[in-house]
Design an enzyme around this catalytic site. Structure first.
Site, short mmCIF file in Angstrom:
data_model
loop_
_atom_site.label_atom_id
_atom_site.label_comp_id
_atom_site.label_asym_id
_atom_site.label_seq_id
_atom_site.Cartn_x
_atom_site.Cartn_y
_atom_site.Cartn_z
N CYS A 43 0.82 -1.22 0.00
CA CYS A 43 0.00 0.00 0.00
C CYS A 43 0.85 1.26 0.00
O CYS A 43 0.63 2.18 -0.77
CB CYS A 43 -0.93 -0.01 1.21
SG CYS A 43 -1.90 1.49 1.34
N CYS A 48 -1.58 1.78 -3.00
CA CYS A 48 -2.57 2.85 -2.76
C CYS A 48 -1.97 4.25 -2.69
O CYS A 48 -2.49 5.18 -3.30
CB CYS A 48 -3.31 2.62 -1.44
SG CYS A 48 -3.45 0.95 -0.89
N LYS A 51 -0.15 5.52 -5.92
CA LYS A 51 -1.21 5.58 -6.93
C LYS A 51 -2.06 6.83 -6.74
O LYS A 51 -2.33 7.57 -7.68
CB LYS A 51 -2.05 4.30 -6.85
CG LYS A 51 -3.23 4.18 -7.79
CD LYS A 51 -4.52 4.77 -7.32
CE LYS A 51 -4.94 4.50 -5.91
NZ LYS A 51 -5.48 3.17 -5.65
N TYR A 178 -9.88 -2.93 -10.27
CA TYR A 178 -9.44 -1.69 -9.62
C TYR A 178 -8.24 -1.06 -10.35
O TYR A 178 -8.29 0.10 -10.75
CB TYR A 178 -8.96 -1.99 -8.19
CG TYR A 178 -10.02 -2.22 -7.17
CD1 TYR A 178 -10.38 -1.20 -6.30
CD2 TYR A 178 -10.63 -3.45 -7.02
CE1 TYR A 178 -11.33 -1.41 -5.31
CE2 TYR A 178 -11.58 -3.67 -6.04
CZ TYR A 178 -11.93 -2.65 -5.19
OH TYR A 178 -12.86 -2.84 -4.21
N GLU A 182 -8.08 2.43 -12.51
CA GLU A 182 -7.37 3.56 -11.90
C GLU A 182 -6.22 4.02 -12.81
O GLU A 182 -6.08 5.22 -13.08
CB GLU A 182 -6.85 3.15 -10.52
CG GLU A 182 -8.00 2.94 -9.53
CD GLU A 182 -7.57 2.55 -8.13
OE1 GLU A 182 -6.41 2.13 -7.94
OE2 GLU A 182 -8.41 2.66 -7.20
N HIS A 437 -25.93 23.20 1.40
CA HIS A 437 -26.05 23.74 0.04
C HIS A 437 -25.04 24.86 -0.21
O HIS A 437 -24.82 25.67 0.67
CB HIS A 437 -27.47 24.27 -0.13
CG HIS A 437 -27.75 24.74 -1.52
ND1 HIS A 437 -27.92 23.87 -2.57
CD2 HIS A 437 -27.88 25.99 -2.02
CE1 HIS A 437 -28.15 24.57 -3.67
NE2 HIS A 437 -28.13 25.86 -3.37
N GLU A 442 -25.19 16.93 -0.85
CA GLU A 442 -26.58 17.19 -0.44
C GLU A 442 -27.58 16.33 -1.21
O GLU A 442 -28.70 16.10 -0.75
CB GLU A 442 -26.93 18.68 -0.59
CG GLU A 442 -27.02 19.16 -2.02
CD GLU A 442 -27.42 20.63 -2.11
OE1 GLU A 442 -28.32 21.06 -1.37
OE2 GLU A 442 -26.80 21.37 -2.92
P1 NDP Z 1 -9.26 -7.09 -9.51
O1 NDP Z 1 -9.54 -8.29 -8.71
O2 NDP Z 1 -9.88 -5.80 -9.14
O3 NDP Z 1 -9.63 -7.37 -11.02
C1 NDP Z 1 -9.02 -8.42 -11.71
C2 NDP Z 1 -9.37 -8.31 -13.17
O4 NDP Z 1 -8.55 -9.20 -13.90
C3 NDP Z 1 -10.80 -8.68 -13.46
O5 NDP Z 1 -11.29 -7.82 -14.46
C4 NDP Z 1 -10.70 -10.13 -13.96
O6 NDP Z 1 -11.61 -10.40 -14.97
C5 NDP Z 1 -9.33 -10.16 -14.60
N1 NDP Z 1 -8.65 -11.44 -14.46
C6 NDP Z 1 -8.56 -12.20 -13.35
N2 NDP Z 1 -7.81 -13.29 -13.59
C7 NDP Z 1 -7.42 -13.22 -14.87
C8 NDP Z 1 -6.63 -14.05 -15.72
N3 NDP Z 1 -6.10 -15.18 -15.28
N4 NDP Z 1 -6.43 -13.66 -16.98
C9 NDP Z 1 -6.96 -12.52 -17.45
N5 NDP Z 1 -7.72 -11.70 -16.70
C10 NDP Z 1 -7.95 -12.05 -15.43
O7 NDP Z 1 -7.67 -7.01 -9.55
P2 NDP Z 1 -6.61 -5.81 -9.59
O8 NDP Z 1 -5.37 -6.45 -10.06
O9 NDP Z 1 -7.14 -4.64 -10.31
O10 NDP Z 1 -6.46 -5.42 -8.06
C11 NDP Z 1 -6.07 -6.42 -7.11
C12 NDP Z 1 -6.70 -6.15 -5.77
O11 NDP Z 1 -6.04 -5.07 -5.16
C13 NDP Z 1 -8.17 -5.74 -5.84
O12 NDP Z 1 -9.02 -6.85 -5.82
C14 NDP Z 1 -8.32 -4.88 -4.63
O13 NDP Z 1 -8.68 -5.71 -3.57
C15 NDP Z 1 -6.94 -4.31 -4.40
N6 NDP Z 1 -6.89 -2.90 -4.87
C16 NDP Z 1 -7.69 -1.99 -4.24
C17 NDP Z 1 -7.68 -0.67 -4.64
C18 NDP Z 1 -8.57 0.30 -3.97
O14 NDP Z 1 -9.07 0.01 -2.89
N7 NDP Z 1 -8.85 1.47 -4.57
C19 NDP Z 1 -6.81 -0.20 -5.72
C20 NDP Z 1 -6.04 -1.25 -6.32
C21 NDP Z 1 -6.08 -2.55 -5.89
P3 NDP Z 1 -13.09 -10.94 -14.72
O15 NDP Z 1 -13.76 -10.04 -13.74
O16 NDP Z 1 -13.66 -10.85 -16.06
O17 NDP Z 1 -12.95 -12.31 -14.20
#
Ligand code: NDP
Length: 448
Positions: A43, A48, A51, A178, A182, A437, A442
């Site tokens: 993080c 986080c 980022k 995510y 982002e 306001h 609001e």
């Molecule tokens: P996410 O879990 O958010 O999303 C993963 C994405 O990758 C989905 O769209 C999924 O597709 C796809 N995917 C999963 N496995 C595969 C694969 N084997 N091949 C191709 N595509 C795949 O993951 P992120 O990497 O974006 O983030 C990781 C974690 O970090 C998040 O789950 C979150 O918990 C945390 N995070 C939190 C943030 C915040 O709070 N603002 C910011 C960044 C990260 P599909 O859905 O179609 O299966």
């Protein structure tokens, strides 16, 4: 005198590990922590925090453009990636120092090396030194996944993205979660040509459909391309550096930078867990009970490595509850209900509680209130972007069971709304509150 070198040995000095170390030490435990990379964890060091700094940096693109409408004349406006990158990395250094100070100030011994568990009460450091402890806490976090596809070595992950030498002209981001959304917002605002490539036709699974659709629509209007339902087949890199992504459905995608954002896997590998007999799930997550205890009574685990909820504040709560339970004589568990979350896309979205779909499935009768409005600031700048707020209520009681929003400042507003949703307030109680306001927030007490 204890038979062990330490009362607690923590593996991993990220959010969960540092909190557990500090609290355990404050309860009088003799604590050591091992960290092979940098104190602070994902993080703070490569997640986080940097980022969010890049999100701030990227926002100036729109703000500077809008400034003219507010009467400002700006000449010679230029963006320099290296300045932003280096300032962000310098702030990461500062935070890394603060985290180390926290450990030192609480008399936690830090080993700057990798540790493996070599017994229920023993870890072996990379140097070969063996250290014993009454309790061991695994707080190693998670690691970006890279799909098993030919040519995957041509892509980078969020670990490397903060260190780019220069900004790419064309960037493809694999995944639709995510990190993908982002960084799509960041790169797009900084002038890159962005394509999100996801294997399914769904982005940001788990968030409310209508809010996600609005993000997609606004992102497309900014020039971000979505290639959905497009699983990777293979990746090639040409001599001039061009990366070509071959996908199952449709034309190949060419880019100069490929970022994998396809989820994060628990960092449970090469820790000696199998040898000691710590039970792991199919996904490699350490299996724990509600007190974060594994099947080996002296070994606990918190944070992403347990794959409960991969969010920093959750890891912190788990680390704190663990330390209070084991060293403070106050058994505590973490309440996983109504955890607010946000995606720092452009614009950001945020949500707490049930989505409309979940509420209909679980509660049957639900009432949904929405406000689809153009933020006041956009009226003057000519920006056509509209915000969307959504409140989901239990049809029988009027209790607010979910709030979801996509809007400037949505995460800031939602944190406060989460208090009301967690407290079980009703729509009527929102309505009884006088509006502040003019503000965007609001809208939440004016929903019809
Ligand atoms: P996410 O879990 O958010 O999303 C993963 C994405 O990758 C989905 O769209 C999924 O597709 C796809 N995917 C999963 N496995 C595969 C694969 N084997 N091949 C191709 N595509 C795949 O993951 P992120 O990497 O974006 O983030 C990781 C974690 O970090 C998040 O789950 C979150 O918990 C945390 N995070 C939190 C943030 C915040 O709070 N603002 C910011 C960044 C990260 P599909 O859905 O179609 O299966």
């Amino acid at each position: 005198m204890s038979e062990f070198d330490f009362d607690l040995f923590v593996i991993g000095a990220g959010s969960g590990g540092v909190r557990a170390s500090r609290i355990a030490a404050s309860h009088g435990a003799r604590v050591a922590v091992a960290e092979e990379y940098r104190v602070g964890g994902t993080c703070v060091i490569r997640g986080c925090v940097p980022k969010k700094m890049l999100v701030y940096g990227a926002h100036f693109a729109e703000d500077l453009h809008a400034a003219a409408r507010f009467g400002w004349t700006l000449e010679g406006v230029r963006f320099d990636w290296k300045t932003l990158r280096d300032n962000v990395l310098a702030d990461v250094d500062r935070l890394n120092g603060l985290y180390q100070q926290t450990l030192d100030g609480n008399k936690v011994t830090t080993f700057h090396e990798r540790a493996r568990i070599s017994g229920p009460h023993e870890v072996t450091l990379a140097s070969g030194r063996k250290v014993s402890a009454g309790t061991i806490l695994i707080a190693t976090g998670s690691w970006p996944m890279v799909p098993e596809v030919e040519g995957a070595e041509h892509g980078i992950t969020s670990n490397e993205v903060f260190h780019l030498e220069s900004l790419p002209k064309r960037v493809a981001i694999a995944g639709g979660g995510y990190i993908a959304n982002e960084f799509a917002g960041i790169f797009n605002a900084l002038g890159c040509d962005v394509t999100i490539v996801n294997r399914s036709d769904r982005i940001l699974r788990g968030y409310d459909d209508q809010i996600v659709d609005r993000l997609k629509q606004l992102s497309e209007a900014k020039g971000i391309t979505f290639r959905l339902d497009a699983p990777f087949e293979r990746i090639e890199k040409a001599a001039d550096g061009t990366i070509t992504i071959h996908v199952k459905n449709g034309e190949p995608i060419e880019c100069d930078l490929l970022v994998f954002a396809v989820g994060r896997k628990p960092m449970s590998f090469d820790l000696g867990l199998e040898e000691v007999g710590v039970a792991l799930s199919d996904k490699g997550a350490v299996i724990v009970d509600e007190h974060s205890r594994t099947n080996i009574p002296s070994i606990h685990a918190v944070g992403d490595v347990t794959d409960r909820v991969q969010l920093t504040p959750v890891a912190i709560r788990e680390g704190h509850a663990f330390a209070d339970t084991v060293f403070g004589g106050t058994p505590r568990t973490v309440d996983y209900g109504c955890i607010p979350s946000a995606v720092f896309s452009n614009p950001p979205l945020a949500g707490v509680g049930l989505t409309e779909e979940e509420a209909r499935r679980r509660l049957g009768e639900v009432k949904v209130y929405t406000s689809d409005f153009r933020p006041m600031k956009n009226a003057l700048t000519g920006n056509p972007e509209r915000s969307l707020y959504k409140m989901i209520c239990d049809g029988a009681t009027g209790r607010v069971v979910g709030v979801h929003m996509i809007s400037p400042e949505a995460p800031e507003i939602l944190q406060v709304v989460a208090v009301a949703v967690k407290a079980g307030l009703t729509k009527q109680q929102f309505d009884d509150t006088v509006a502040l306001h003019p503000s965007m927030a609001e809208e939440l007490v004016l929903l019809k």
